[in-house]
Design a protein around this motif. Sequence first.
Motif, PDB file in Angstrom:
ATOM      1  N   GLU A  87       0.824  -1.203   0.000  1.00  0.00           N
ATOM      2  CA  GLU A  87       0.000   0.000   0.000  1.00  0.00           C
ATOM      3  C   GLU A  87       0.865   1.263   0.000  1.00  0.00           C
ATOM      4  N   ARG A 122       0.867   3.913  -3.065  1.00  0.00           N
ATOM      5  CA  ARG A 122       0.488   5.306  -2.844  1.00  0.00           C
ATOM      6  C   ARG A 122       1.593   6.254  -3.307  1.00  0.00           C
ATOM      7  N   ALA A 158       2.689   8.290   3.251  1.00  0.00           N
ATOM      8  CA  ALA A 158       2.006   7.052   2.853  1.00  0.00           C
ATOM      9  C   ALA A 158       1.788   6.135   4.044  1.00  0.00           C
ATOM     10  N   SER A 166      -1.030   7.358   6.249  1.00  0.00           N
ATOM     11  CA  SER A 166      -2.365   7.265   5.637  1.00  0.00           C
ATOM     12  C   SER A 166      -3.065   5.950   5.934  1.00  0.00           C
TER      13      SER A 166
END
Length: 349
Positions: free
Chosen positions: A299, A303, A321, A324
């Motif tokens: 992820e 991102r 990132a 988040s």
Amino acid sequence: MSKHKKNRQKRAISRAASDSNYIRTMIVLKWIKNNGCYQETGRQMGLHASRVWYWVKKMLHPTTFHPRDWGGDKRSLFSKEKTRKLHKLLLVLFRETPEADARLVHQFVCFLTKSEIGYSTVCRLLSQMGWTWRVPVHFQVLKYTTENMKRYMLYLLWVRQQDWSKLKFMDESHIVSRQLHKRRVLGLKNKRTYLKRRTLHDASASLTIMTSLDTVEPVVMTYRKESNTQWDFLEFVLYCISIDRLGSGDTLVIDNAAVHGGVASWRALLKLLTTYNVKLVYLPCYSPELNPCELVFNEVKRRIRSYRRSDKTILEEVVEATQSVNVKQMLSWYAHCIVPPKVLPDLNT
């Protein structure tokens, strides 16, 4: 259409066929007279040299040149029985050589048929068999040993009985700045789009994280440039303990990487965890699918590729990132790793 008109058409077709046979015969005779020179024969007959070559081969070798009226060996068709045999032999090749490339398959078919078969014919054979070129899924054979699979199943039974809020996973990942760029940007059709980058000489780094189901900060991270040693890992464990993210009653789950069990730092790590009443558990070998840290890394890198900006450093992008990630995502990743949807791959043996 009248009967007389049909007869006239038949006679015209037969005369054309006889005339074409006469012309083809003359091509061969001229070619023999010119000592096999295709260019000279073509000039005398008003034809291209390739057309002369075609009809010379066709007339002198009618049974071996090609089996049909039009086309050649590259578009030859096999009988049903021969096609069935080719399919069986190709399956043997695929079973014995799973990484066979197009060149090897083409050479194999040419060897079996004793003729120069075109690549398009090979593709048709593969299509008839239901085979095509695919992106392979690699898996470690050593993972599926009896001993490791026993450990794998015991771990799954154990982890499902634990309190998820007490499970803390740790892992590391390499961050290479020049590889984390947007793969698609807006641009004009049929025009190249250029972007300025200054990341060619950026040093690679290591991102170490610890995951939890904490509602405020589910991911704790450290970022180090060109350093990923056993002492860095021990320092990160100590850091997590110092900020009360790893404490009494927690279970620390890590993989079998060398930095997680270094000879020099092993005793210090055990003493530290024992002092703070933290249980240490190792994942089964070659089982990254059981660690939610891998999903966090995916992820984070996704991102960065999607939202990276040239006015920010790679460290700033990694921090944004990582921050988040929310607890809802983390809970779904925990469920995916603790209760994996599939244990064994689909293997066609």
